[in-house]
Every structure is written in C-alpha cells, then in structure tokens.
Scaffold this active site. Structure first.
Site, PDB file in Angstrom:
ATOM      1  N   PHE A  38       0.839  -1.190   0.000  1.00  0.00           N
ATOM      2  CA  PHE A  38       0.000   0.000   0.000  1.00  0.00           C
ATOM      3  C   PHE A  38       0.880   1.248   0.000  1.00  0.00           C
ATOM      4  CE2 PHE A  38      -2.420   3.281   2.305  1.00  0.00           C
ATOM      5  CZ  PHE A  38      -3.586   3.309   1.556  1.00  0.00           C
TER       6      PHE A  38
ATOM      7  N   ASN B 101      -3.274   1.785  10.721  1.00  0.00           N
ATOM      8  CA  ASN B 101      -4.032   2.162   9.530  1.00  0.00           C
ATOM      9  C   ASN B 101      -4.497   0.848   8.898  1.00  0.00           C
ATOM     10  OD1 ASN B 101      -5.147   3.260   7.234  1.00  0.00           O
ATOM     11  ND2 ASN B 101      -3.201   3.736   6.257  1.00  0.00           N
ATOM     12  N   PRO B 102      -5.565   0.256   9.446  1.00  0.00           N
ATOM     13  CA  PRO B 102      -6.002  -1.055   8.968  1.00  0.00           C
ATOM     14  C   PRO B 102      -6.810  -0.928   7.687  1.00  0.00           C
ATOM     15  CG  PRO B 102      -7.535  -0.274  10.602  1.00  0.00           C
ATOM     16  CD  PRO B 102      -6.449   0.777  10.508  1.00  0.00           C
TER      17      PRO B 102
END
Length: 300
Positions: free
Chosen positions: A102, A201-202
């Site tokens: 990500f 920050n899931p």
C-alpha cells in the site's frame, strides 16, 4: 513524444517536459508528475535541480529521451508514480514502495502528527523506554515516522503480507524498528499489556466504495483496502479489540478509518472499553482518525 534525432546537440529538457505534461493530461497532476519522473531519471530525484536544469537549457540525448518516454507511458497508463520511482514521501522520510504494498497517503501523516503530540509528552515524563506498535504496518510508514522522531522508543511493526514485508524491512531495519511478520490479531501475544501506544491504519474501506482513482483501485493490494463486512468495519473492530489487549493501563490507541465511519468507530471504541476518545479531522473537516486511552485502572 518524438525526439528530434537530427539535432546533434540533443533536445532541450524544457521541450521534453512540455510534451510529457501533455501526454499525462489524464493524471491528476500532469506537470508535477512529468517533472518528478524526469528528476528520478536525471537528477537523483531532486525536482528543484531538475527545474533549474530546464531553465538553464539542459539538453537530453535521444537515449535519455527514449528512456524518459518509457516512464511517461507507464504513468499515462495510471501506474502509480511511486511504483515507477520506487519511493514515496511520507512525514519527512522517503519510503521504499512498489507493487504489492500500500502506498502511504498524506492523510496518514495526521495520525503520526497527533500520535507524536501525545507520545512526545509522555516520553518527557516516562521513567522507562516507550513501547509502541504499528499494526497492519504495510510499508512501515507509521512505525518509521514515529521512530524517526522518537529514536529512544522501542517500536514494533506487524505486517502479514509477504509482498509488503520486503519494503517494510528496507524502510524499518535502518531505523531499528522491530519488524514482525504475522497476523496483527495474534502477533506479540507474549507482550500483551505492555505497550504504551498502538497505532494502526487497517483496511477499512466498505466493499461498495471502490476507489475512484485507477492507481488505488488497480494497484493497491485489496487486503490493505477493504475492511470486511457490509460497512468495512470487520477489521477495524478486530484491531481495536487487539489494541486494547496489547496496551498497558493508560495506553494510547489511534486508528485511521473512512470519513463515513466516525460514528461507528466512536461506538466501537466505547464498547471495547476505551475512554477519553476523540476524532482527528483533516483540513476539510472530515474525521479520518479516532483515538482513545485504555483506562489507567484497567487490567492487562
């Protein structure tokens, strides 16, 4: 983008940038991306040096133009700029990123800024070493930024993805962050109740909210985006509960979430047992993060 091969002096960089900007008309910031790609190729990633070189009339060889054209074509196809350059700026750092991890976003810097306010004050009064963990670490952006500002803290990062781990390792090992490859919901069990802060920050995007940008929709790993369940709250719910287990009494928890989930996250944190909870809003007034504390009298 065709180079003038008949000019033995090569082609002016300024002209090449104009054509590249036109070729990138469909991306959000065509001129900026054109300059960043050229800086990556020609000037060690320095956009200011690139701009100065263009003003001074720097010329490129046909081989340089061809190599640059190839990079521009990749960006025009909406491949993320960060995948092409292999790096992403995040909170005063340059992080290694690429396919399978990500790409950190500017809004996550708000989490880091708020967490550092809390943790810096705590570090000044602490008698021992602060212990902090970043769950669902991805590239390790949060852990790296916190460790860079609090070098005396003991910082852990937990990430499951085999694709993301090489990037996290490259970003975190030079800083002395302890990287753990494993499930955020089960890792560090032997250290439950011992952390001063849990940051995360899931994945949290609801399944129907596919990102509009092709860069995210096509290139960010799905396991880092979608939170599970009809509202995207399955993973945030599990992370909040796990954070409570890992925290020492009085410990601090902060988590990023979708701006539509403010109410759901507030209810979640209260249900888990956190107190003094509050939202953190971005410059547009949208709630993007929520924070709270484990009660000081709570058991581990």
């Amino acid at each position: 983008m065709k180079v003038n091969v008949h000019d033995p002096r090569g082609e002016e960089l300024a002209q090449v940038l104009v054509r590249a900007t036109a070729a990138l008309a469909q991306v959000p910031s065509p001129r900026v991306d054109a300059e960043l790609l050229a800086a990556h190729l020609l000037h060690g990633g320095s956009r200011s040096r690139l701009q100065h070189a263009a003003l001074m009339g720097e010329r490129l060889t046909p081989a340089q133009v061809a190599e640059y054209e190839a990079l521009v074509a990749r960006r025009a196809s909406r491949e993320p700029l960060q995948h092409i350059t292999g790096c992403a700026p995040f909170y005063r750092l340059e992080l290694s990123v690429g396919p399978g991890v990500f790409v950190p976003r500017p809004e996550t810097e708000l989490l880091v800024e708020e967490a550092l306010k809390v943790l810096s004050a705590r570090a000044e009064s602490a008698t021992g070493q602060l212990r902090i963990v970043d769950l669902c670490a991805g590239s390790g952006a949060i852990a790296a930024a916190v460790k860079s500002e609090l070098p005396n803290a003991q910082v852990f990062a937990v990430e499951l993805s085999e694709d993301a781990i090489p990037y996290a390792r490259k970003n975190l090992e030079p800083l002395g962050v302890h990287l753990v490859q494993g499930d955020a919901l089960t890792a560090l069990t032997e250290q439950a109740g011992r952390f001063d802060a849990v940051l995360s920050n899931p994945p949290y995007i609801p399944p129907g909210n596919v990102p509009a940008d092709p860069e995210a929709a096509l290139h960010d790993p799905e396991m880092a985006l979608y939170g599970g369940g009809a509202d995207g709250m399955q993973m945030p719910t599990a992370i909040a509960a796990r954070a409570y287990e890992l925290l020492a009494p009085g410990g601090f928890f902060m988590m990023e979430h979708d701006d539509t989930q403010e109410g759901a996250v507030a209810e979640l944190l209260a249900r888990v047992g956190f107190e003094r909870c509050y939202p953190v809003r971005d410059l547009n007034g949208r709630s993007r993060h929520s924070a709270g504390y484990k009660p000081a009298a709570a058991g581990s």
